[in-house]
Write a protein that holds these residues in place. Sequence first.
Motif, PDB file in Angstrom:
ATOM      1  N   SER A 106      42.650  42.536  29.901  1.00 26.60           N
ATOM      2  CA  SER A 106      40.806  41.719  31.312  1.00 26.60           C
ATOM      3  C   SER A 106      42.176  41.256  32.255  1.00 26.60           C
ATOM      4  N   SER A 107      41.602  41.156  33.526  1.00 26.74           N
ATOM      5  CA  SER A 107      43.088  40.907  34.355  1.00 26.74           C
ATOM      6  C   SER A 107      42.096  40.512  35.742  1.00 26.74           C
ATOM      7  N   ARG A 108      41.583  39.148  36.609  1.00 27.02           N
ATOM      8  CA  ARG A 108      41.515  39.682  38.027  1.00 27.02           C
ATOM      9  C   ARG A 108      42.488  41.201  38.958  1.00 27.02           C
ATOM     10  N   ASN A 109      43.550  41.300  38.208  1.00 26.63           N
ATOM     11  CA  ASN A 109      44.762  42.119  39.150  1.00 26.63           C
ATOM     12  C   ASN A 109      43.295  43.548  39.112  1.00 26.63           C
TER      13      ASN A 109
ATOM     14  N   TYR B  71      41.667  46.859  46.163  1.00 30.58           N
ATOM     15  CA  TYR B  71      41.660  45.343  45.475  1.00 30.58           C
ATOM     16  C   TYR B  71      40.965  44.980  46.123  1.00 30.58           C
ATOM     17  N   ALA B  72      40.555  43.927  44.640  1.00 27.35           N
ATOM     18  CA  ALA B  72      39.587  42.350  45.496  1.00 27.35           C
ATOM     19  C   ALA B  72      40.301  41.168  46.074  1.00 27.35           C
TER      20      ALA B  72
ATOM     21  N   ASP C 106      31.734  41.058  36.326  1.00 26.54           N
ATOM     22  CA  ASP C 106      32.837  39.768  35.732  1.00 26.54           C
ATOM     23  C   ASP C 106      33.070  40.909  34.360  1.00 26.54           C
ATOM     24  N   VAL C 107      31.833  42.026  33.878  1.00 27.54           N
ATOM     25  CA  VAL C 107      32.508  42.983  32.406  1.00 27.54           C
ATOM     26  C   VAL C 107      33.039  44.286  32.694  1.00 27.54           C
ATOM     27  N   THR C 108      32.484  44.709  34.234  1.00 28.87           N
ATOM     28  CA  THR C 108      32.840  46.225  34.982  1.00 28.87           C
ATOM     29  C   THR C 108      34.593  45.079  35.311  1.00 28.87           C
ATOM     30  N   GLY C 109      34.709  44.941  35.541  1.00 26.36           N
ATOM     31  CA  GLY C 109      35.698  44.388  37.093  1.00 26.36           C
ATOM     32  C   GLY C 109      37.102  44.180  36.656  1.00 26.36           C
ATOM     33  N   ALA C 110      37.118  43.873  35.341  1.00 27.17           N
ATOM     34  CA  ALA C 110      38.278  42.717  34.366  1.00 27.17           C
ATOM     35  C   ALA C 110      38.908  44.074  33.618  1.00 27.17           C
TER      36      ALA C 110
END
Length: 373
Positions: free
Chosen positions: A150-153, A228-229, A203-207
């Motif tokens: 899990s990562s914001r990247n 990317y975000a 938040d569930v699927t994106g990280a």
Amino acid sequence: MQIDMHYYGTYAMARAAGLTEKAAQLIAQCSQFVDDAAEEEALHFEDGGAVYAEPTAHHNGQVLIQYATQKVSGNDLTQRQIWVPYHFLPGNQGTSFSERLKCQQNSLIAQKMVAHNLKMATEEFALPLIGITAHVYADTFSHYGFSGVSSRNNRVKGDSFRFHNANPDTITYLESKKKSFLEKSEEWVKDNFRSWISDGVADVTGALGHGAVMTYPDLPYLEWEFSYADSDRKIQRNNPETFLDACEQLHGMFRTFAARCNPVFQDPDALVSFEKMRPTIQAILAVMHGKKQRIAAWKDALQTGTLYGRAEDLPDYTGEAWIDELDQLKAGRQTFPSSEMRDKDVFHYFQAARHHRSFILRELLPDHGLIVA
């Protein structure tokens, strides 16, 4: 990638590399089983023996439970034990640890994994191991740019998707799949983590992995782009090109394996050069819409002789039978000798999975400065 590549495409490449039908089928079955082996319970025997399963996959519900648990406790061990070694092999590019965890297509680490596992070609679990290797290696050509932790990247801009080669019907299909994916995820979270839903389904699927881009990396025919975000840069993806490269690399890997493995698995008369198959494979990868159509394309190419130059039936995937057998065995203590498990293909799969995980997490990644688990 999905079953059309992990089973049917893998079988075709293994068979065309000079392996027998039986060997190619077991390799392909183990390749696809990486996505299906989510069981963690042990089998117990009256003689005192036990067999502990080696999970190589998490189903959607398990993944979301795990992610929610991580948000509360900071524990992401199972991501690191499963997603990293089996589905998102780190590419070790970038500066931060998180960046280095991102999968990269045909990375140096992936090549070293292949080279190491090919050295095991005469072991009793050689066929399952090369099948697992095929899955992990192929996924580097579709999962690149995302990590298994899990990562914001891993986050992307939801409005940045563009499909360059999809016809109107296919775009409608892709949009419906996206809507279905998000709705199912949101409903599951609402049912199971009502106090946590305020963070939102994104938040569930994106990280996690490539959840933010749904199944788009797994569709062989798709040419697309996203951002990317944290960036406005357009990331161009040409799935037909990378999937074709994956097929060629798998064929080469299997040729090396065929030259080293037990002669009983070898069938030199089945060997077909990749260049001979290239046009047919390109046509198969171009088939749009769902898995059923893509599977049918692989089977048709084999049965009509257009892939190899000879007609051949493709055995169907029977991994479900392994799961059913394990479910029956788990129902109670077994009366037959535990030693008989050694004769079962699924036991050799567990052997291979344990070997692979240990090598990746305790040797290969640490050798590159990545202490993941």
